[in-house]
Design an enzyme around this catalytic site. Structure first.
Site, PDB file in Angstrom:
ATOM      1  N   ASP A  50       3.761   0.278  12.153  1.00 55.13           N
ATOM      2  CA  ASP A  50       2.439  -0.257  11.610  1.00 55.13           C
ATOM      3  C   ASP A  50       2.237  -1.692  11.982  1.00 55.13           C
ATOM      4  O   ASP A  50       1.381  -2.262  11.667  1.00 55.13           O
ATOM      5  CB  ASP A  50       2.443   0.154  10.115  1.00 55.13           C
ATOM      6  CG  ASP A  50       2.109   1.510   9.587  1.00 55.13           C
ATOM      7  OD1 ASP A  50       1.962   2.187  10.744  1.00 55.13           O
ATOM      8  OD2 ASP A  50       2.428   1.458   8.266  1.00 55.13           O
TER       9      ASP A  50
ATOM     10  N   LYS B   4       0.784  -1.220  -0.050  1.00 49.57           N
ATOM     11  CA  LYS B   4       0.069  -0.079   0.104  1.00 49.57           C
ATOM     12  C   LYS B   4       0.866   1.272  -0.165  1.00 49.57           C
ATOM     13  O   LYS B   4       0.782   2.340  -0.902  1.00 49.57           O
ATOM     14  CB  LYS B   4      -0.812   0.060   1.211  1.00 49.57           C
ATOM     15  CG  LYS B   4      -1.460   1.455   1.506  1.00 49.57           C
ATOM     16  CD  LYS B   4      -2.561   0.964   2.756  1.00 49.57           C
ATOM     17  CE  LYS B   4      -1.839   1.653   3.877  1.00 49.57           C
ATOM     18  NZ  LYS B   4      -1.722   3.016   4.247  1.00 49.57           N
ATOM     19  N   ASN B   5       1.841   1.309   0.925  1.00 49.59           N
ATOM     20  CA  ASN B   5       2.730   2.484   0.934  1.00 49.59           C
ATOM     21  C   ASN B   5       3.551   2.874  -0.054  1.00 49.59           C
ATOM     22  O   ASN B   5       4.278   3.967   0.044  1.00 49.59           O
ATOM     23  CB  ASN B   5       3.098   2.486   2.273  1.00 49.59           C
ATOM     24  CG  ASN B   5       2.123   2.705   3.493  1.00 49.59           C
ATOM     25  OD1 ASN B   5       0.913   2.796   3.274  1.00 49.59           O
ATOM     26  ND2 ASN B   5       2.575   2.585   4.870  1.00 49.59           N
TER      27      ASN B   5
ATOM     28  N   ARG C 127      -0.387  14.729  12.272  1.00 44.23           N
ATOM     29  CA  ARG C 127       0.112  14.281  10.903  1.00 44.23           C
ATOM     30  C   ARG C 127       0.591  15.846  10.421  1.00 44.23           C
ATOM     31  O   ARG C 127       0.022  16.611   9.633  1.00 44.23           O
ATOM     32  CB  ARG C 127      -0.741  13.998   9.813  1.00 44.23           C
ATOM     33  CG  ARG C 127      -1.386  12.669  10.168  1.00 44.23           C
ATOM     34  CD  ARG C 127      -0.477  11.556  10.403  1.00 44.23           C
ATOM     35  NE  ARG C 127       0.080  10.759   9.193  1.00 44.23           N
ATOM     36  CZ  ARG C 127      -0.363   9.381   9.091  1.00 44.23           C
ATOM     37  NH1 ARG C 127      -1.037   8.916   9.902  1.00 44.23           N
ATOM     38  NH2 ARG C 127      -0.006   8.917   8.050  1.00 44.23           N
TER      39      ARG C 127
ATOM     40  N   CYS D  20      -4.915  12.333  12.758  1.00 45.14           N
ATOM     41  CA  CYS D  20      -5.835  11.320  12.405  1.00 45.14           C
ATOM     42  C   CYS D  20      -5.689  10.560  13.932  1.00 45.14           C
ATOM     43  O   CYS D  20      -5.228  11.147  14.710  1.00 45.14           O
ATOM     44  CB  CYS D  20      -4.948  10.453  11.461  1.00 45.14           C
ATOM     45  SG  CYS D  20      -3.570   9.632  11.721  1.00 45.14           S
TER      46      CYS D  20
ATOM     47  N   ARG E 286      -8.927  -0.836   4.222  1.00 45.76           N
ATOM     48  CA  ARG E 286      -8.044   0.125   3.781  1.00 45.76           C
ATOM     49  C   ARG E 286      -6.689  -0.435   3.305  1.00 45.76           C
ATOM     50  O   ARG E 286      -5.893   0.342   2.521  1.00 45.76           O
ATOM     51  CB  ARG E 286      -7.795   1.335   4.794  1.00 45.76           C
ATOM     52  CG  ARG E 286      -9.119   2.394   5.006  1.00 45.76           C
ATOM     53  CD  ARG E 286      -8.743   3.428   5.758  1.00 45.76           C
ATOM     54  NE  ARG E 286      -7.678   4.250   5.207  1.00 45.76           N
ATOM     55  CZ  ARG E 286      -7.291   5.077   5.900  1.00 45.76           C
ATOM     56  NH1 ARG E 286      -7.797   5.685   6.818  1.00 45.76           N
ATOM     57  NH2 ARG E 286      -6.198   5.862   5.432  1.00 45.76           N
TER      58      ARG E 286
ATOM     59  N   ASP F  90       5.622  20.149   8.737  1.00 41.85           N
ATOM     60  CA  ASP F  90       6.575  21.278   8.612  1.00 41.85           C
ATOM     61  C   ASP F  90       7.650  20.841   7.989  1.00 41.85           C
ATOM     62  O   ASP F  90       8.302  21.445   7.099  1.00 41.85           O
ATOM     63  CB  ASP F  90       6.940  21.445  10.144  1.00 41.85           C
ATOM     64  CG  ASP F  90       7.437  20.278  10.931  1.00 41.85           C
ATOM     65  OD1 ASP F  90       6.767  19.324  10.765  1.00 41.85           O
ATOM     66  OD2 ASP F  90       8.566  20.389  11.245  1.00 41.85           O
ATOM     67  N   LEU F  91       8.174  19.290   7.634  1.00 40.93           N
ATOM     68  CA  LEU F  91       9.217  18.882   6.899  1.00 40.93           C
ATOM     69  C   LEU F  91       9.002  18.978   5.403  1.00 40.93           C
ATOM     70  O   LEU F  91       9.945  19.198   4.741  1.00 40.93           O
ATOM     71  CB  LEU F  91       9.565  17.654   7.366  1.00 40.93           C
ATOM     72  CG  LEU F  91      10.002  17.531   8.953  1.00 40.93           C
ATOM     73  CD1 LEU F  91      10.034  15.998   9.415  1.00 40.93           C
ATOM     74  CD2 LEU F  91      11.271  18.576   9.372  1.00 40.93           C
TER      75      LEU F  91
HETATM   76  C1  UD1 Z   1       4.179   6.743   6.753  1.00 40.95           C
HETATM   77  C2  UD1 Z   1       3.334   5.562   6.499  1.00 40.95           C
HETATM   78  C3  UD1 Z   1       2.615   5.161   7.749  1.00 40.95           C
HETATM   79  C4  UD1 Z   1       3.662   4.872   8.818  1.00 40.95           C
HETATM   80  C5  UD1 Z   1       4.616   5.942   9.000  1.00 40.95           C
HETATM   81  C6  UD1 Z   1       5.994   5.688   9.692  1.00 40.95           C
HETATM   82  C7  UD1 Z   1       2.138   5.973   4.344  1.00 40.95           C
HETATM   83  C8  UD1 Z   1       1.198   6.236   3.411  1.00 40.95           C
HETATM   84  N1  UD1 Z   1       2.154   6.023   5.514  1.00 40.95           N
HETATM   85  O1  UD1 Z   1       3.300   7.969   7.101  1.00 40.95           O
HETATM   86  O2  UD1 Z   1       1.661   3.935   7.581  1.00 40.95           O
HETATM   87  O3  UD1 Z   1       3.112   4.566  10.126  1.00 40.95           O
HETATM   88  O4  UD1 Z   1       5.132   6.199   7.489  1.00 40.95           O
HETATM   89  O5  UD1 Z   1       6.665   4.690   9.274  1.00 40.95           O
HETATM   90  O6  UD1 Z   1       3.370   5.583   3.603  1.00 40.95           O
HETATM   91  N2  UD1 Z   1       6.221  14.561  11.102  1.00 40.95           N
HETATM   92  C9  UD1 Z   1       6.587  15.784  11.599  1.00 40.95           C
HETATM   93  N3  UD1 Z   1       6.726  16.810  10.520  1.00 40.95           N
HETATM   94  C10 UD1 Z   1       6.537  16.488   9.126  1.00 40.95           C
HETATM   95  C11 UD1 Z   1       6.228  15.038   8.864  1.00 40.95           C
HETATM   96  C12 UD1 Z   1       6.094  14.130  10.221  1.00 40.95           C
HETATM   97  O7  UD1 Z   1       6.514  16.091  12.650  1.00 40.95           O
HETATM   98  O8  UD1 Z   1       6.544  17.337   8.152  1.00 40.95           O
HETATM   99  C13 UD1 Z   1       5.991  13.355  12.033  1.00 40.95           C
HETATM  100  C14 UD1 Z   1       4.412  12.948  12.325  1.00 40.95           C
HETATM  101  O9  UD1 Z   1       3.566  13.710  12.957  1.00 40.95           O
HETATM  102  C15 UD1 Z   1       4.739  11.568  12.794  1.00 40.95           C
HETATM  103  C16 UD1 Z   1       5.921  10.986  12.376  1.00 40.95           C
HETATM  104  O10 UD1 Z   1       6.853  12.316  12.137  1.00 40.95           O
HETATM  105  O11 UD1 Z   1       4.653  11.434  14.335  1.00 40.95           O
HETATM  106  C17 UD1 Z   1       6.184  10.204  11.199  1.00 40.95           C
HETATM  107  O12 UD1 Z   1       5.602  10.602  10.180  1.00 40.95           O
HETATM  108  P1  UD1 Z   1       6.145  10.215   8.755  1.00 40.95           P
HETATM  109  O13 UD1 Z   1       7.244   9.358   8.814  1.00 40.95           O
HETATM  110  O14 UD1 Z   1       6.012  11.314   7.804  1.00 40.95           O
HETATM  111  O15 UD1 Z   1       5.016   9.256   8.299  1.00 40.95           O
HETATM  112  P2  UD1 Z   1       3.742   9.420   7.284  1.00 40.95           P
HETATM  113  O16 UD1 Z   1       4.635   9.486   5.890  1.00 40.95           O
HETATM  114  O17 UD1 Z   1       2.837  10.092   7.532  1.00 40.95           O
END
Ligand code: UD1
Length: 451
Positions: free
Chosen positions: A312, A27-28, A127, A122, A406, A130-131
């Site tokens: 996950d 999926k991811n 979610r 969520c 999903r 900022d990055l």
């Molecule tokens: C992806 C996966 C999700 C998995 C996660 C961690 C998909 C569709 N989803 O989610 O299933 O659980 O990786 O392996 O691929 N964060 C920040 N700032 C940012 C972005 C992220 O602080 O700009 C924080 C988030 O709030 C969260 C953590 O970093 O607490 C992990 O986020 P991230 O690695 O970006 O995961 P996703 O891409 O959302």
């Protein structure tokens, strides 16, 4: 009186799983790769796309932007982005799928502008974006939040290369930065990137389309921007979270199961933990066999970015550890609210104590879980309830199957390959208003299609 149609999963516990089944596509990886098809000049054909509802949402989103998609086979999808004319992803779709945010990078590469609803939070926690924004700004965009949308606009005709260091590895931000940078002018260096197999699969897909990306598998990626990307035929990697879920389903029943068409290296951290619990693990090039005849005890788990233990699979691991002798400790380091499902496990007799301060669960193995009606609060928590249900005495009825759907393509069929007794049911829930309260009564009807 009101009626509501609910789809549930009914799990008959106590059956030892044996035999083999196969994992489906990831999926991811499929979601960002579908989004990346927006950058292709010609049609993209993707194999091993899982038939899950998250893919349907990404499909609708790409269609809403003007792409044409069609199934060429059960799991093969062709995407033609030649008529894409919109750069706005509406809230109605983004709210259903946080990964919709993956379209920002490709839209910036294609139009120099993107307007995408912010994913917000969520059930797992915030979610943050900022990055992602840090990367878009470094690549030459003006970025602002307006009426719930992130509006990013390139200040020049093309984005330009940049040196970007992330404060922490983020899967989403790494993907979006890569997607924006592949067609930027000049070289982009991304430091402290996520190294998840799905990020690498996206990079391999972009490379097959003509992108120039170096450093894959390390924490620094260097991208030389190219003027355009071409169409391609590509197969999505196997889903390591589905693989891990099936492994936990097998071992919780003390079974002997083989998972085929998977990549054992992608779940190495999981296999190490299973071995620590006394489970016999054997691997081949694309299969894993676990034999859980003699579980010696629990373990300690800390979720972490890849190659660490995947967040996950944390709920499924906890569900398994509820049945392992002794005390286990599971610490969640990625999401700040990922233990809410333990209340449902408690309804099945589990002994799990969560500390909100340390984001840690202390799991005491119990002699026997008992089947109960429970509700899946999210995809992986739903899978965890299936794991628990397989070990429980009696029947577990899981409401919230739409969450499981999903991320899992016909989970009940994969489990029935292993001898599991899991059925999809459609039931009518009657909502009766009595003294201001709602009472619910379910009348389940077993669907003949499921095993
Ligand atoms: C992806 C996966 C999700 C998995 C996660 C961690 C998909 C569709 N989803 O989610 O299933 O659980 O990786 O392996 O691929 N964060 C920040 N700032 C940012 C972005 C992220 O602080 O700009 C924080 C988030 O709030 C969260 C953590 O970093 O607490 C992990 O986020 P991230 O690695 O970006 O995961 P996703 O891409 O959302």
């Amino acid at each position: 009186m009101l009626d509501r149609l609910d789809t549930t999963l009914r799990v008959r516990g106590g059956v030892r799983l044996e035999g083999s089944t196969s994992t489906h596509g990831a999926k991811n990886a499929a979601l960002p790769i579908m989004a990346a098809a927006l950058l292709a000049k010609g049609p993209v054909t993707l194999h091993r796309v899982p038939r899950i509802t998250d893919v349907s949402v990404m499909w609708s989103l790409l269609e809403s932007l003007g792409a044409r998609l069609r199934y060429e086979g059960e799991n093969t999808v062709t995407i033609d982005s030649s008529n894409v004319a919109s750069f706005r992803a509406p809230y109605a779709l983004v709210r259903k799928l946080a990964a919709s945010f993956d379209v920002v990078g490709p839209l910036l590469g294609r139009f120099g502008r993107a307007e995408v609803a912010l994913p917000g939070g969520c059930v797992l926690g915030t979610r943050a974006t900022d990055l992602h924004e840090q990367a878009f700004i470094a690549l030459g965009c003006d970025v602002r939040n307006q009426h719930g949308y992130l509006i990013a606009e390139s200040k020049h005709a093309r984005l330009h290369g940049a040196d970007i260091e992330f404060r922490m590895p983020s899967v989403g931000a790494t993907k979006n930065a890569m997607l924006a940078a592949v067609t930027a002018n000049g070289t982009t260096t991304l430091r402290n990137v996520a190294m998840e197999p799905e990020v690498i699969d996206l990079a391999n897909f972009l490379t097959a389309m003509g992108a120039k990306i170096a450093g894959l598998g390390t924490d620094t990626i260097v991208i030389d921007g190219v003027a355009e990307l071409h169409g391609v035929e590509y197969e999505i990697i196997p889903d390591r979270i589905v693989t891990g879920t099936l492994l936990f389903c097998g071992v919780v029943t003390r079974g002997d199961v083989t998972i085929r068409r998977c990549v054992p290296a992608h779940v190495r951290s999981v296999l190490e933990k299973l071995t620590e619990c006394g489970i016999e693990v054997t691997t081949g090039t694309d299969w894993i066999r676990v034999n859980a005849g003699a579980i010696t005890g629990g373990t300690e788990i800390l979720t972490a970015p890849y190659p660490g233990f995947p967040t996950d699979l944390q709920p499924q691991a906890v569900a398994f550890l509820c049945t392992a002798p002794g005390t286990s400790v599971v610490e969640e380091s990625i999401f700040n609210a990922r233990f809410s499902y333990v209340n449902e496990l408690a309804r099945m007799g589990a002994d799990v104590r969560v500390s909100m301060e340390s984001n840690t669960a202390v799991v005491k193995g119990v002699a026997q879980l008992s089947g109960a009606p429970v509700e899946a609060p999210d995809i992986r928590a739903g899978a965890a309830l299936v794991v628990a249900g397989l070990a429980a005495h009696g029947e577990t009825e899981i409401i919230g199957l739409e969450y499981i759907d999903r991320g899992y393509e016909r989970l009940e069929e994969m489990l029935s390959d292993l001898g599991g007794q899991v059925q999809r049911s459609v039931g009518v829930t009657q909502l009766v208003e009595a003294s201001g309260l709602f009472e619910t009564t379910a009348y389940p009807r077993v669907s003949p299609a499921s095993g």
